[in-house]
Scaffold this motif. Structure first.
Motif, PDB file in Angstrom:
ATOM      1  N   GLN A   5     -35.606 -44.931  -6.754  1.00 20.21           N
ATOM      2  CA  GLN A   5     -36.267 -44.799  -8.060  1.00 20.21           C
ATOM      3  C   GLN A   5     -37.776 -44.839  -7.899  1.00 20.21           C
ATOM      4  N   ALA A   6     -38.474 -44.185  -8.831  1.00 17.15           N
ATOM      5  CA  ALA A   6     -39.920 -44.359  -8.898  1.00 17.15           C
ATOM      6  C   ALA A   6     -40.248 -45.744  -9.464  1.00 17.15           C
ATOM      7  N   VAL A   7     -39.436 -46.205 -10.413  1.00 18.38           N
ATOM      8  CA  VAL A   7     -39.612 -47.539 -10.996  1.00 18.38           C
ATOM      9  C   VAL A   7     -38.944 -48.539 -10.057  1.00 18.38           C
ATOM     10  N   GLU A   8     -39.750 -49.447  -9.518  1.00 15.94           N
ATOM     11  CA  GLU A   8     -39.239 -50.283  -8.423  1.00 15.94           C
ATOM     12  C   GLU A   8     -38.612 -51.581  -8.900  1.00 15.94           C
ATOM     13  N   ARG A   9     -37.663 -51.466  -9.776  1.00 13.81           N
ATOM     14  CA  ARG A   9     -36.882 -52.646 -10.153  1.00 13.81           C
ATOM     15  C   ARG A   9     -35.513 -52.163 -10.589  1.00 13.81           C
ATOM     16  N   THR A  10     -34.583 -53.111 -10.672  1.00 16.70           N
ATOM     17  CA  THR A  10     -33.233 -52.747 -11.099  1.00 16.70           C
ATOM     18  C   THR A  10     -33.205 -52.559 -12.608  1.00 16.70           C
ATOM     19  N   GLN A  11     -32.489 -51.535 -13.034  1.00 21.22           N
ATOM     20  CA  GLN A  11     -32.387 -51.239 -14.466  1.00 21.22           C
ATOM     21  C   GLN A  11     -31.470 -52.268 -15.141  1.00 21.22           C
ATOM     22  N   GLU A  12     -31.919 -52.742 -16.297  1.00 22.41           N
ATOM     23  CA  GLU A  12     -31.151 -53.714 -17.080  1.00 22.41           C
ATOM     24  C   GLU A  12     -30.581 -52.994 -18.302  1.00 22.41           C
ATOM     25  N   PRO A  13     -29.483 -53.503 -18.897  1.00 21.71           N
ATOM     26  CA  PRO A  13     -28.955 -52.870 -20.117  1.00 21.71           C
ATOM     27  C   PRO A  13     -30.031 -52.671 -21.187  1.00 21.71           C
ATOM     28  N   ALA A  14     -30.939 -53.624 -21.324  1.00 19.98           N
ATOM     29  CA  ALA A  14     -31.986 -53.518 -22.359  1.00 19.98           C
ATOM     30  C   ALA A  14     -32.875 -52.290 -22.149  1.00 19.98           C
ATOM     31  N   ASP A  15     -32.947 -51.770 -20.914  1.00 22.91           N
ATOM     32  CA  ASP A  15     -33.783 -50.600 -20.641  1.00 22.91           C
ATOM     33  C   ASP A  15     -33.247 -49.317 -21.298  1.00 22.91           C
ATOM     34  N   LEU A  16     -32.008 -49.359 -21.778  1.00 20.34           N
ATOM     35  CA  LEU A  16     -31.431 -48.161 -22.408  1.00 20.34           C
ATOM     36  C   LEU A  16     -31.524 -48.195 -23.928  1.00 20.34           C
ATOM     37  N   VAL A  17     -31.892 -49.335 -24.477  1.00 20.84           N
ATOM     38  CA  VAL A  17     -31.806 -49.513 -25.932  1.00 20.84           C
ATOM     39  C   VAL A  17     -32.765 -48.603 -26.689  1.00 20.84           C
ATOM     40  N   SER A  18     -34.014 -48.494 -26.227  1.00 23.00           N
ATOM     41  CA  SER A  18     -34.985 -47.693 -26.994  1.00 23.00           C
ATOM     42  C   SER A  18     -34.555 -46.229 -27.035  1.00 23.00           C
ATOM     43  N   THR A  19     -33.923 -45.753 -25.961  1.00 21.66           N
ATOM     44  CA  THR A  19     -33.443 -44.358 -25.958  1.00 21.66           C
ATOM     45  C   THR A  19     -32.299 -44.189 -26.947  1.00 21.66           C
ATOM     46  N   LEU A  20     -31.390 -45.151 -26.972  1.00 15.96           N
ATOM     47  CA  LEU A  20     -30.293 -45.069 -27.943  1.00 15.96           C
ATOM     48  C   LEU A  20     -30.857 -45.030 -29.365  1.00 15.96           C
ATOM     49  N   LEU A  21     -31.802 -45.909 -29.647  1.00 14.95           N
ATOM     50  CA  LEU A  21     -32.349 -45.978 -31.016  1.00 14.95           C
ATOM     51  C   LEU A  21     -33.109 -44.699 -31.374  1.00 14.95           C
ATOM     52  N   TYR A  22     -33.767 -44.115 -30.400  1.00 16.44           N
ATOM     53  CA  TYR A  22     -34.453 -42.833 -30.607  1.00 16.44           C
ATOM     54  C   TYR A  22     -33.450 -41.729 -30.959  1.00 16.44           C
ATOM     55  N   VAL A  23     -32.362 -41.680 -30.188  1.00 17.02           N
ATOM     56  CA  VAL A  23     -31.376 -40.620 -30.397  1.00 17.02           C
ATOM     57  C   VAL A  23     -30.710 -40.743 -31.771  1.00 17.02           C
ATOM     58  N   VAL A  24     -30.458 -41.982 -32.223  1.00 12.73           N
ATOM     59  CA  VAL A  24     -29.763 -42.136 -33.511  1.00 12.73           C
ATOM     60  C   VAL A  24     -30.733 -42.155 -34.699  1.00 12.73           C
TER      61      VAL A  24
ATOM     62  N   LEU B  95     -30.481 -37.190 -21.900  1.00 23.28           N
ATOM     63  CA  LEU B  95     -31.734 -37.911 -21.641  1.00 23.28           C
ATOM     64  C   LEU B  95     -31.555 -38.721 -20.362  1.00 23.28           C
ATOM     65  N   ASN B  96     -32.359 -38.375 -19.384  1.00 22.22           N
ATOM     66  CA  ASN B  96     -32.234 -38.972 -18.052  1.00 22.22           C
ATOM     67  C   ASN B  96     -33.139 -40.206 -17.977  1.00 22.22           C
ATOM     68  N   VAL B  97     -32.524 -41.381 -18.133  1.00 17.51           N
ATOM     69  CA  VAL B  97     -33.303 -42.635 -18.200  1.00 17.51           C
ATOM     70  C   VAL B  97     -33.045 -43.403 -16.909  1.00 17.51           C
ATOM     71  N   SER B  98     -33.446 -42.800 -15.804  1.00 16.31           N
ATOM     72  CA  SER B  98     -33.017 -43.339 -14.509  1.00 16.31           C
ATOM     73  C   SER B  98     -34.189 -43.795 -13.649  1.00 16.31           C
ATOM     74  N   GLY B  99     -35.306 -44.118 -14.264  1.00 10.68           N
ATOM     75  CA  GLY B  99     -36.421 -44.682 -13.504  1.00 10.68           C
ATOM     76  C   GLY B  99     -36.991 -43.732 -12.461  1.00 10.68           C
ATOM     77  N   GLY B 100     -36.801 -42.441 -12.693  1.00 14.00           N
ATOM     78  CA  GLY B 100     -37.341 -41.468 -11.748  1.00 14.00           C
ATOM     79  C   GLY B 100     -36.551 -41.404 -10.450  1.00 14.00           C
ATOM     80  N   SER B 101     -35.233 -41.644 -10.522  1.00 21.03           N
ATOM     81  CA  SER B 101     -34.415 -41.544  -9.298  1.00 21.03           C
ATOM     82  C   SER B 101     -33.906 -40.128  -9.097  1.00 21.03           C
ATOM     83  N   ALA B 102     -33.927 -39.351 -10.166  1.00 20.03           N
ATOM     84  CA  ALA B 102     -33.427 -37.975 -10.094  1.00 20.03           C
ATOM     85  C   ALA B 102     -34.038 -37.220 -11.251  1.00 20.03           C
ATOM     86  N   TYR B 103     -34.170 -35.908 -11.100  1.00 21.23           N
ATOM     87  CA  TYR B 103     -34.852 -35.117 -12.121  1.00 21.23           C
ATOM     88  C   TYR B 103     -33.981 -33.958 -12.583  1.00 21.23           C
TER      89      TYR B 103
END
Ligand SMILES: NC(=O)c1ccc[n+]([C@@H]2O[C@H](COP(=O)([O-])OP(=O)(O)OC[C@H]3O[C@@H](n4cnc5c(N)ncnc54)[C@H](O)[C@@H]3O)[C@@H](O)[C@H]2O)c1
Length: 241
Positions: A201-220, A232-240
């Motif tokens: 990943q470009a983001v150098e930490r482990t993804q937590e469940p809370a990291d997906l919440v803002s995307t869910l709220l945006y989509v709904v 929506l690829n919310v993977s910390g820059g691990s894949a494009y």
């Protein structure tokens, strides 16, 4: 505006619990559907409908939707989150392994969305959110059925988006990286799995469940009506994409 209602599958733990609690925190009335009882989710949500059953069983799904409508009278948001992600060498993968992954990850979203659609249509507004995975981009060699199922769910997302757009319903997918949930820690994240993914990943930490919440709220969100058929690829820059 009337209170929105949401159904989250796989709500007992992990991402599903995070999503259910986040939606409740935004004023949604929430139903959770899981194979397991959901005490930790229920205790965080005041007005919660707990459905216990198999989302890949058409009868359980129809009964579950009936209970939601009995209680809330309406349904607006469906989060198809329940999923399984077994890792196994391809040569050892049995037809039953394959079918189980396809049933839970691909057939269940079809069954749940099909049962929910009349209610979203009646409401004249809806959001379907399918939880896929950045594994569709990184293609781990020991997860062939999983990657196939999530690619299938992306196809489902795109085509369904076109089918239901006339009813004011959007359909989108969210692709996380490897997320620290109890199941992931016990399985794919064990033996250095989290460290490996983090290193990609470009983001150098482990993804937590809370990291997906803002995307869910945006989509709904009310204002996201022009966003549909997307992943929506919310993977910390691990894949494009
Ligand atoms: N954790 C990760 O690293 C990760 C990464 C990318 C995508 N995902 C996806 O996110 C979703 C949630 O993952 P998680 O790690 O939170 O999983 P999890 O195992 O913590 O939670 C999944 C929940 O789904 C329920 N479930 C499974 N099969 C079911 C069925 N047939 N009927 C009803 N409920 C069922 C389980 O009982 C469980 O409570 C899955 O779709 C997964 O593929 C997870």
């Amino acid at each position: 505006m009337e209170t929105r209602t949401a159904l989250v599958t796989g709500a007992a733990q992990g991402l599903g619990r995070e999503f259910a609690v986040a939606l409740a925190g935004r004023g949604y009335r929430v139903a959770g559907f899981d194979l397991e009882p959901q005490p930790e989710t229920a205790e965080q949500i005041l007005d919660y409908v707990e459905l216990v059953g198999d989302v890949s069983d058409p009868v359980a799904v129809e009964e579950g939707l009936e209970r939601i409508i009995e209680r809330f009278g309406t349904l607006h948001v469906v989060v198809n989150n329940a999923g399984v992600y077994p890792a196994k060498p391809f040569e050892e993968t049995t037809p039953e392994d394959w079918r189980r992954v396809m049933r839970v990850n691909l057939e269940a979203p079809f069954l749940v969305t099909r049962a929910a659609l009349p209610h979203l249509k009646a409401a004249g507004w809806g959001r379907v959110v399918n939880i896929v995975s950045a594994a569709v981009l990184t293609a781990p060699p020991t997860m062939v059925p999983y990657v196939a199922s999530k690619m299938g769910l992306i196809g489902f997302t795109r085509s369904l988006a076109a089918a239901v757009a006339p009813y004011g319903v959007t359909v989108n997918a969210i692709a996380p990286s490897m997320v620290r949930t109890a199941t992931a820690e016990r399985t794919v994240g064990a033996d250095g799995g989290f460290e490996f993914v983090r290193s990609r990943q470009a983001v150098e930490r482990t993804q937590e469940p809370a990291d997906l919440v803002s995307t869910l709220l945006y989509v709904v969100d009310e204002g996201s009506g022009f966003l549909t058929g997307q992943t929506l690829n919310v993977s910390g820059g691990s894949a494009y994409l």
